[in-house]
Structures are given as structure tokens and as C-alpha cells.
Design a protein around this motif. Structure first.
Motif, PDB file in Angstrom:
ATOM      1  N   SER A  12       5.909  13.225  10.994  1.00 29.21           N
ATOM      2  CA  SER A  12       6.504  12.370  12.014  1.00 29.21           C
ATOM      3  C   SER A  12       6.893  11.127  11.361  1.00 29.21           C
ATOM      4  O   SER A  12       5.316  10.521  10.429  1.00 29.21           O
ATOM      5  CB  SER A  12       5.769  12.095  13.394  1.00 29.21           C
ATOM      6  OG  SER A  12       5.917  11.310  14.258  1.00 29.21           O
ATOM      7  N   ILE A  13       8.482  10.670  10.782  1.00 30.83           N
ATOM      8  CA  ILE A  13       8.550   8.882  10.796  1.00 30.83           C
ATOM      9  C   ILE A  13       9.081   8.157  11.758  1.00 30.83           C
ATOM     10  O   ILE A  13       9.860   9.103  12.254  1.00 30.83           O
ATOM     11  CB  ILE A  13       9.125   9.508   8.769  1.00 30.83           C
ATOM     12  CG1 ILE A  13      10.283   9.981   9.085  1.00 30.83           C
ATOM     13  CG2 ILE A  13       8.378  10.110   8.055  1.00 30.83           C
ATOM     14  CD1 ILE A  13      10.878   9.965   7.733  1.00 30.83           C
ATOM     15  N   GLN A  14       9.507   7.569  10.658  1.00 30.46           N
ATOM     16  CA  GLN A  14       9.748   6.241  11.609  1.00 30.46           C
ATOM     17  C   GLN A  14      11.571   6.560  10.848  1.00 30.46           C
ATOM     18  O   GLN A  14      12.296   6.987  10.075  1.00 30.46           O
ATOM     19  CB  GLN A  14       9.753   4.633  11.594  1.00 30.46           C
ATOM     20  CG  GLN A  14      10.112   3.658  12.320  1.00 30.46           C
ATOM     21  CD  GLN A  14       9.652   3.917  14.076  1.00 30.46           C
ATOM     22  OE1 GLN A  14       7.968   4.001  13.935  1.00 30.46           O
ATOM     23  NE2 GLN A  14      10.002   3.722  14.961  1.00 30.46           N
ATOM     24  N   GLU A  15      12.568   6.130  11.392  1.00 36.57           N
ATOM     25  CA  GLU A  15      14.000   6.140  11.153  1.00 36.57           C
ATOM     26  C   GLU A  15      14.269   4.708  10.130  1.00 36.57           C
ATOM     27  O   GLU A  15      13.607   4.098  10.217  1.00 36.57           O
ATOM     28  CB  GLU A  15      14.896   5.720  12.317  1.00 36.57           C
ATOM     29  CG  GLU A  15      16.599   4.835  12.139  1.00 36.57           C
ATOM     30  CD  GLU A  15      17.595   5.045  13.622  1.00 36.57           C
ATOM     31  OE1 GLU A  15      16.669   4.676  14.230  1.00 36.57           O
ATOM     32  OE2 GLU A  15      18.879   5.278  12.859  1.00 36.57           O
ATOM     33  N   GLY A  16      15.348   6.149   8.681  1.00 40.77           N
ATOM     34  CA  GLY A  16      15.612   5.234   7.742  1.00 40.77           C
ATOM     35  C   GLY A  16      14.637   5.805   7.077  1.00 40.77           C
ATOM     36  O   GLY A  16      14.485   5.042   5.630  1.00 40.77           O
ATOM     37  N   GLU A  17      12.678   5.832   6.986  1.00 42.18           N
ATOM     38  CA  GLU A  17      12.544   6.327   5.698  1.00 42.18           C
ATOM     39  C   GLU A  17      12.458   7.441   5.269  1.00 42.18           C
ATOM     40  O   GLU A  17      13.923   8.249   6.388  1.00 42.18           O
ATOM     41  CB  GLU A  17      10.882   6.450   6.681  1.00 42.18           C
ATOM     42  CG  GLU A  17      10.060   5.338   7.026  1.00 42.18           C
ATOM     43  CD  GLU A  17       8.808   5.317   7.897  1.00 42.18           C
ATOM     44  OE1 GLU A  17       7.993   4.600   8.083  1.00 42.18           O
ATOM     45  OE2 GLU A  17       8.467   6.777   7.585  1.00 42.18           O
ATOM     46  N   ASN A  18      12.282   7.878   4.038  1.00 42.06           N
ATOM     47  CA  ASN A  18      12.597   8.747   3.450  1.00 42.06           C
ATOM     48  C   ASN A  18      11.237  10.194   4.059  1.00 42.06           C
ATOM     49  O   ASN A  18      10.602   9.498   4.205  1.00 42.06           O
ATOM     50  CB  ASN A  18      12.612   8.763   2.309  1.00 42.06           C
ATOM     51  CG  ASN A  18      14.031   7.861   1.577  1.00 42.06           C
ATOM     52  OD1 ASN A  18      14.450   7.441   2.038  1.00 42.06           O
ATOM     53  ND2 ASN A  18      13.417   7.596   0.249  1.00 42.06           N
ATOM     54  N   LEU A  19      11.636  11.623   3.537  1.00 42.44           N
ATOM     55  CA  LEU A  19      10.420  11.974   3.536  1.00 42.44           C
ATOM     56  C   LEU A  19      11.174  13.405   2.768  1.00 42.44           C
ATOM     57  O   LEU A  19      11.596  14.090   2.441  1.00 42.44           O
ATOM     58  CB  LEU A  19      11.141  12.964   4.880  1.00 42.44           C
ATOM     59  CG  LEU A  19      11.636  13.542   5.878  1.00 42.44           C
ATOM     60  CD1 LEU A  19      11.960  15.336   5.428  1.00 42.44           C
ATOM     61  CD2 LEU A  19      12.411  12.908   7.072  1.00 42.44           C
ATOM     62  N   GLY A 100       9.244  30.933   5.731  1.00 46.34           N
ATOM     63  CA  GLY A 100       8.184  30.533   5.705  1.00 46.34           C
ATOM     64  C   GLY A 100       7.575  29.874   7.269  1.00 46.34           C
ATOM     65  O   GLY A 100       8.585  30.428   8.055  1.00 46.34           O
ATOM     66  N   ALA A 101       6.895  29.138   7.191  1.00 48.00           N
ATOM     67  CA  ALA A 101       6.090  29.327   8.716  1.00 48.00           C
ATOM     68  C   ALA A 101       6.771  27.638   9.380  1.00 48.00           C
ATOM     69  O   ALA A 101       7.037  27.739  10.382  1.00 48.00           O
ATOM     70  CB  ALA A 101       4.914  28.729   8.294  1.00 48.00           C
ATOM     71  N   GLY A 102       7.581  27.318   8.167  1.00 46.21           N
ATOM     72  CA  GLY A 102       8.286  25.851   8.340  1.00 46.21           C
ATOM     73  C   GLY A 102       7.106  24.454   8.392  1.00 46.21           C
ATOM     74  O   GLY A 102       6.263  24.415   9.040  1.00 46.21           O
ATOM     75  N   THR A 103       8.817  23.468   9.049  1.00 42.05           N
ATOM     76  CA  THR A 103       7.799  21.889   8.641  1.00 42.05           C
ATOM     77  C   THR A 103       8.550  21.607   9.568  1.00 42.05           C
ATOM     78  O   THR A 103       9.862  21.516   9.798  1.00 42.05           O
ATOM     79  CB  THR A 103       7.925  21.405   7.155  1.00 42.05           C
ATOM     80  OG1 THR A 103       7.196  21.681   6.729  1.00 42.05           O
ATOM     81  CG2 THR A 103       7.897  19.369   7.870  1.00 42.05           C
ATOM     82  N   THR A 104       7.742  20.986  11.169  1.00 44.12           N
ATOM     83  CA  THR A 104       8.934  20.067  12.283  1.00 44.12           C
ATOM     84  C   THR A 104       8.219  18.703  12.241  1.00 44.12           C
ATOM     85  O   THR A 104       7.693  17.928  11.583  1.00 44.12           O
ATOM     86  CB  THR A 104       7.867  20.556  13.777  1.00 44.12           C
ATOM     87  OG1 THR A 104       7.328  21.741  12.999  1.00 44.12           O
ATOM     88  CG2 THR A 104       8.499  20.288  14.493  1.00 44.12           C
ATOM     89  N   VAL A 105       9.967  18.787  11.773  1.00 40.88           N
ATOM     90  CA  VAL A 105       9.962  17.219  12.148  1.00 40.88           C
ATOM     91  C   VAL A 105      10.328  16.388  12.745  1.00 40.88           C
ATOM     92  O   VAL A 105      11.482  16.918  12.559  1.00 40.88           O
ATOM     93  CB  VAL A 105      11.384  16.902  10.215  1.00 40.88           C
ATOM     94  CG1 VAL A 105      11.423  15.177  10.074  1.00 40.88           C
ATOM     95  CG2 VAL A 105      10.625  17.666   9.030  1.00 40.88           C
ATOM     96  N   THR A 106       9.676  15.144  12.663  1.00 42.77           N
ATOM     97  CA  THR A 106      10.469  14.579  13.899  1.00 42.77           C
ATOM     98  C   THR A 106      10.586  13.425  13.349  1.00 42.77           C
ATOM     99  O   THR A 106       9.786  12.185  12.835  1.00 42.77           O
ATOM    100  CB  THR A 106       9.379  13.891  15.068  1.00 42.77           C
ATOM    101  OG1 THR A 106       8.485  14.774  15.481  1.00 42.77           O
ATOM    102  CG2 THR A 106       9.382  13.161  16.134  1.00 42.77           C
TER     103      THR A 106
END
Lengths: 109, 115
Positions: A12-19, A100-106
Motif C-alpha cells: 500500500s503506497i501513496q500516489e507518486g511513490e515508486n514500488l 504465482g499467488a499475486g501481489t495486491t497493490v493499493t
């Protein structure tokens, strides 16, 4: 037993961040695919990587295939709320797709 | 442009009942697949088909059956529903073998609950 292990499971990250999300295996794959799945929908293909060391860019998304063709990563620059979803990697396993089981990104606005 | 169409979208079954999940594609793809998706587990392959008249088991085939009498249709049959079959089911199709840089197209899924 999951052939492909994805990490982290949630992000879970803020808009504008990288991941960056990772997809790792002890097996060698001739190709790896990345899919994005939104709630209530089926997965949709983002990219296929086929050559060890390959880097592919899709706008703000950068995909990398490891030199040994056992792992891959997905990097999103300046994430936007529209990037929210479940990211799945998939590899060919005896002519069938193994996920794979996946990564949920918010991405929070 | 329909792509891969699954019906129904939602279904509640009682233990022991049977049902057929329908899947049809209009892209003339030879390869078709059935997956189930459980929370935190990704997609598990149930059955697949490489052409009309040819089917084979995937990772989790127990409790399911399939048939492929035409290129377009690939129905999945549950004979005696069990709570362990509560899941979201996805049908997919592809033109060729996915290892040859071929995209798999997915339907919107069927959410099945067995009570």
C-alpha cells in the motif's frame, strides 16, 4: 507447491511513490508473463519477457527478466490510483501457464 | 468483440448438487483452460484442452470434469459439489502454446459458493 513465489503479498503506497514487486522461482522458465487483475474481472496480460536479462518498459511500468530466467520484477514509477490491482506473474510449465499467488497493490490518492 | 464469455457470473449450490460452468470463445483459439482462484493462492489449473476432442488434467482436477466437442466451447462440470469447491472460476483461451509469447485471454469469472 507454488512454482512461482511473489513478494510482497500486499503493498500500500501513496500516489507518486515508486514500488517494486518480485517473482521468484527455483525453476528455469522459457518465458514469464505479468498480468494485472482488477476486482470482478479476469487477469489481463501486461507483458511477456522471453530473454534472460531482458528489460521491457510499458509507460511507467518496467519489467525485468533475470539472467538465469528464474526470476522477474515489476517496477512502477510514480504510481497512480489507476495502478491499483492484483499483479500476477505466470510462467510456462510444460506448455501450461503456472501462476504465482499475486501481489495486491493499493495506491492511495 | 466478445472474447471469452463465462456463464453464470454467480451461483450458490447446496452440497451434493451438480452444475455446469459454461465457457465459450469467439477467437478460434485452440487452447482453452479452466482455473480456480482462491484468496491468496493465485490461479490453479483444473483442466486444459489443446483442441476439440482433447482434454487433460491440470494441478487440481479432482471433483471436476470437462469436455471439448467444439473449438468454441469448454464447459466445466461439478458432479457432487463440496464446500472446498467454493471459489472463483476463470476460463481462458490462447491461440497457441503460451511459452511461445502467446497471450491468454480470460473471461470475467464465475463466483461459486457451496453451502
Amino acid at each position: 507447491t507454488q512454482l512461482l513465489k511473489q513478494s510482497p503479498q500486499f503493498l500500500s503506497i501513496q500516489e507518486g511513490e515508486n514500488l517494486t514487486v518480485y517473482c521468484n522461482s527455483s525453476s528455469v522458465f522459457s518465458s514469464l508473463q505479468w498480468y494485472r487483475q482488477e476486482p470482478g474481472e479476469g487477469p489481463v496480460l501486461l507483458v511477456t519477457v522471453v530473454t534472460g536479462g531482458e528489460v521491457k518498459k510499458l509507460k511507467r511500468l518496467t519489467f525485468q527478466f533475470g539472467d538465469a530466467r528464474k526470476d522477474s520484477s515489476l517496477h512502477i514509477t510514480a504510481a497512480q490510483p489507476g495502478d491499483t490491482g492484483l499483479y500476477l506473474c505466470a510462467g510456462d510449465n510444460d506448455y501450461k501457464l503456472s501462476f504465482g499467488a499475486g501481489t495486491t497493490v493499493t495506491v492511495r490518492a | 468483440n466478445a472474447g471469452v464469455t463465462q456463464t453464470p457470473k454467480f451461483r450458490i449450490l447446496k452440497i451434493g448438487q451438480s452444475m455446469t460452468l459454461q465457457c465459450t470463445q469467439d477467437m478460434n483459439h485452440n487452447y482453452m483452460y479452466w482455473y480456480r482462484q482462491d484468496p491468496g493462492m493465485g490461479l490453479k489449473l483444473i483442466y486444459y484442452s489443446v483442441g476439440a476432442g482433447i482434454t487433460d488434467k491440470g494441478e487440481v482436477p479432482n471433483g471436476y470434469n470437462v469436455s471439448r466437442s467444439t473449438t468454441e466451447d469448454f464447459p466445466l462440470r461439478l458432479e457432487l459439489a463440496a464446500p472446498s469447491q467454493t471459489s472463483v472460476y476463470f476460463c481462458a483461451s490462447s491461440y497457441g502454446v503460451v511459452s511461445l509469447n502467446t497471450e491468454a485471454f480470460f473471461g470475467q469469472g464465475t463466483r461459486l459458493t457451496v453451502v
